[in-house]
Design a protein around this motif. Sequence first.
Motif, PDB file in Angstrom:
ATOM      1  N   PHE A  94       0.829  -1.207   0.000  1.00 19.39           N
ATOM      2  CA  PHE A  94       0.000   0.000   0.000  1.00 19.39           C
ATOM      3  C   PHE A  94       0.863   1.257   0.000  1.00 19.39           C
ATOM      4  CE2 PHE A  94      -2.381   3.290   2.393  1.00 19.39           C
ATOM      5  CZ  PHE A  94      -3.445   3.453   1.520  1.00 19.39           C
ATOM      6  N   LEU A  95       1.922   1.251   0.803  1.00 16.32           N
ATOM      7  CA  LEU A  95       2.818   2.400   0.855  1.00 16.32           C
ATOM      8  C   LEU A  95       3.528   2.629  -0.476  1.00 16.32           C
ATOM      9  CD1 LEU A  95       4.401   1.939   4.406  1.00 16.32           C
ATOM     10  CD2 LEU A  95       2.706   3.646   3.702  1.00 16.32           C
ATOM     11  N   LEU A  96       3.707   1.535  -1.242  1.00 13.30           N
ATOM     12  CA  LEU A  96       4.356   1.642  -2.552  1.00 13.30           C
ATOM     13  C   LEU A  96       3.366   1.996  -3.661  1.00 13.30           C
ATOM     14  CD1 LEU A  96       6.761  -1.429  -2.390  1.00 13.30           C
ATOM     15  CD2 LEU A  96       7.405   0.991  -2.305  1.00 13.30           C
ATOM     16  N   GLY A  97       2.071   2.038  -3.328  1.00 14.62           N
ATOM     17  CA  GLY A  97       1.071   2.419  -4.323  1.00 14.62           C
ATOM     18  C   GLY A  97       0.184   1.292  -4.790  1.00 14.62           C
ATOM     19  N   GLY A  98       0.261   0.119  -4.129  1.00 12.84           N
ATOM     20  CA  GLY A  98      -0.607  -0.997  -4.482  1.00 12.84           C
ATOM     21  C   GLY A  98      -2.057  -0.721  -4.121  1.00 12.84           C
TER      22      GLY A  98
END
Length: 206
Positions: free
Chosen positions: A173-177
């Motif tokens: 999520f933090l990477l944009g998932g």
Amino acid sequence: MAQIDLRPVRISRDPVRRSTQLLVGLALYGTSVAFVTRAGLGLEPWSVLAEGVMKHTGLTFGTITGLISVVVLLLWIPLRQRPGIGTIANVVVISVMVDVVRAFLPDQHDLVWQIALLAGGVLLNGVATATYVGARLGPGPRDGLMTGLAGRTGWSVRLVRTGIEVTVVGIGFLLGGTVGIGTVLYALAIGPLTQALLPLTTWRES
């Protein structure tokens, strides 16, 4: 319900049927992952991580999925886990099938099609998981990490799996998932689906 024996069995036992079952199950699994990614309503935990990494590397979704599997396999070493034929096939077949299906299936933006792809993808994932696991040719990389950690720490499989997946989702999520209703649906449905289907798919001694 009697306990189902899922311990790995040598490939020399009923090799044609079990190899076919393994490959079909893995191909369906890769297809199911592609369906869910194109639905755009939230991904299963490891796909959240794969999508997040993909956005920062430019590599394909399938390639990232395979590379993550290789990294997970390296974590098996201190856990003294041993891969089987099914483990290696898991890395290769799923990665290839994800990219093949995604190449022909575009992202969906109509809600009806999004829901259909999500529901179909989750259902197919349950069928695929029961199929390849039932072949009893070795656990997938993530399954082996889960059971290995549980064995080394003494923690329950449920606790270890939850810890791994929460961590994976958080990083992804933090990477944009993409996290959404699909993530929740997968978490709630995949266990019961697989458990219900395993008695029908698990290879047993004649």
